[in-house]
Design an enzyme around this catalytic site. Structure first.
Site, PDB file in Angstrom:
ATOM      1  N   ASP A 133       9.420   3.027  -0.600  1.00  0.00           N
ATOM      2  CA  ASP A 133       8.387   3.697   0.177  1.00  0.00           C
ATOM      3  C   ASP A 133       8.624   3.350   1.641  1.00  0.00           C
ATOM      4  OD1 ASP A 133       6.230   4.743   1.414  1.00  0.00           O
ATOM      5  OD2 ASP A 133       4.714   3.724   0.198  1.00  0.00           O
ATOM      6  N   TYR A 158       0.853  -1.187   0.000  1.00  0.00           N
ATOM      7  CA  TYR A 158       0.000   0.000   0.000  1.00  0.00           C
ATOM      8  C   TYR A 158       0.886   1.233   0.000  1.00  0.00           C
ATOM      9  CZ  TYR A 158      -3.449   3.445   1.619  1.00  0.00           C
ATOM     10  OH  TYR A 158      -4.266   4.547   1.735  1.00  0.00           O
ATOM     11  N   LYS A 199       4.549   9.365   8.414  1.00  0.00           N
ATOM     12  CA  LYS A 199       4.364   8.786   9.750  1.00  0.00           C
ATOM     13  C   LYS A 199       5.368   9.321  10.787  1.00  0.00           C
ATOM     14  CE  LYS A 199       1.371   5.252   8.136  1.00  0.00           C
ATOM     15  NZ  LYS A 199       1.379   4.443   6.936  1.00  0.00           N
TER      16      LYS A 199
END
Ligand SMILES: *Cc1c(COP(=O)(O)O)cnc(C)c1O
Length: 433
Positions: A245, A150, A273
């Site tokens: 990522d 994702y 994050k």
């Protein structure tokens, strides 16, 4: 049984009823709705250290930690102080500030491979921009991603995606133009041959290869030995940009991210994050030669009203400075290893087969007899068993991600005592299976 029947959550129930009239599914991000595990989310009043408190006054040890960002726990005094001090100086300038330089330098100290960086406001923005950059730089259109990974919800990345898309068993999202999706090629995680086949089929057409170097959004799936090395080699051979990522893995699998842990140099890195310390931040960066394509230095356009926001920068600076030392990482590792051992022994005693995966401070317990190496081996996990585990843990005061296909996280405030309490909850959950 549902959570509603098992627990005293009257206020959450009534808030959820109201929220459902206001927001699709009652939530502002799909997995929060607890659909895979009990049909009733908890409404949270506050977070403190390793704990979450819901509106009915129940306390939980939190292993979601806002889905990863809170590596220093909830409301860490240093982070709160940094945000308060920043707010007093104004909440947004729409102009450069020294805080951006400070956070950028701090990130580059952890990840020396990043030579130039651009701050954005979320992980989605970071991956979306990195792919635009890869296309601009290579003058090619296609990208490769992996089944079950994702990378946020941008159109070209919502193809066989992990996280909520996998949890809810959605086919690829309607609303994504087929022309956009057709430029997204999908390979299998930990399967280099599937990547090679795509390079063969589309020679000189692939702009970027984007990967979660440790998959976290189908539950944690570590890369097999040689997988990341193989990707690096293939990307170089085909003049395709390798994009790591690290929105989740950055400052989670190792203080220098997966690129440091496995010693692989991606061309571009996306972050989010943890670098926001619990505020909305993302970033993309990498080789200077590539980043120079970004406006105003180069022609690739990308902008943001609140990018480099002083509150977010300050929270990020404070959070990163708390996880700089070796000792912090040694303790984090110790805590999570202990937790892993506790879960293993409790499940063994109960005779319930599980597969545990972990890299650094990210982990998953799969209810499965199959070793998870990619989406095909992950998706066979027993979601009913997981749902039962989730509910029992919640009843015993532990808040896990409400899906089998997500990572668990710990913070620097998950002390020995907290881990012991968690292991007691695990043991009790399996004992009453
Ligand atoms: C969370 C995540 C994203 C998306 O970040 P948002 O801030 O939710 O937009 C992208 N990639 C990975 C690997 C993630 O874990």
């Amino acid at each position: 049984m549902t959570i509603k029947e098992l627990m005293n959550i009257t206020k959450s129930i009534s808030l959820f009823q109201e929220a459902q009239t206001l927001f699709p599914g009652g939530v502002n991000s799909p997995v929060r709705a607890f659909r895979a595990v009990g049909e009733q989310p908890l409404f949270i009043e506050r977070g403190e250290g390793p704990y979450l408190f819901d509106v009915d006054g129940n306390r939980y040890i939190d292993y979601v930690l806002s889905w990863g960002p809170l590596i220093t726990g909830h409301a860490h005094p240093d982070v709160v102080k940094a945000i308060q001090e920043a707010a007093l100086m104004g909440t947004s300038y729409g102009a450069p500030s020294p805080l951006e330089i400070e956070l950028a330098k701090s990130i580059m100290e952890f990840m020396p491979n990043i030579e130039m960086i651009r701050f954005v406001n979320s992980g989605t923005e970071a991956t979306m921009s990195a792919l635009r950059l890869a296309r601009a730089y290579t003058k090619r259109e296609k990208i490769i991603k992996f089944d079950g990974c994702y990378h946020g919800h941008a159109d070209m990345l919502l193809v066989q995606a992990g996280s909520g898309v996998a949890t809810l068993g959605l086919p690829d999202s309607p609303g994504v133009p087929s022309a956009v999706a057709s430029d997204t090629l999908v390979a299998q995680f930990n399967d280099l041959e599937s990547v090679e086949a795509l390079f063969k089929k589309y020679p000189d057409q692939i702009a970027g290869l984007i990967v979660e170097p440790v998959a976290g959004n189908m539950g944690v799936v570590p890369p097999l030995p040689g997988f990341l090395e193989g990707l690096r080699k293939l990307a170089t051979e085909h003049a395709t940009l390798l994009i790591f990522d690290e929105v989740m893995t950055g400052f989670r699998v190792h203080k220098g991210g997966a690129q440091t842990l496995y010693n692989i140099k991606p061309d571009l890195t996306t972050l989010g994050k943890v670098i926001g310390g619990g505020l909305p931040v993302g970033a993309y960066g990498g080789k200077k030669e590539i980043m120079q394509m970004v406006a105003p230095l180069g022609p690739m356009y990308q902008a943001g009203t609140l990018s480099g926001n002083p509150l977010a920068m300050s929270a990020g600076i404070a959070a990163l400075s708390l996880i700089r030392g070796e000792e912090v990482w040694r303790k984090l590792e110790q805590a999570v290893v202990k937790l892993e051992a506790g879960v293993a022994s409790a499940s063994k005693q109960a005779g319930i087969p599980i597969q545990q995966t972990r890299v650094g401070t990210m982990f998953t317990t799969f209810f499965s007899e199959t070793k998870p190496v990619g989406w095909n081996t992950v998706k066979v996990a027993d979601k009913v068993q997981f749902g039962k585990f989730f509910q029992k843990m919640l009843e015993n005061g532990v808040y896990l991600a409400p899906s089998q296909f997500e990572a668990g996280f710990i913070s620097t405030l998950h002390t020995d005592e907290i881990i012991d309490k968690t292991i007691e909850a695990v043991t009790e959950s399996f004992r009453t299976w």
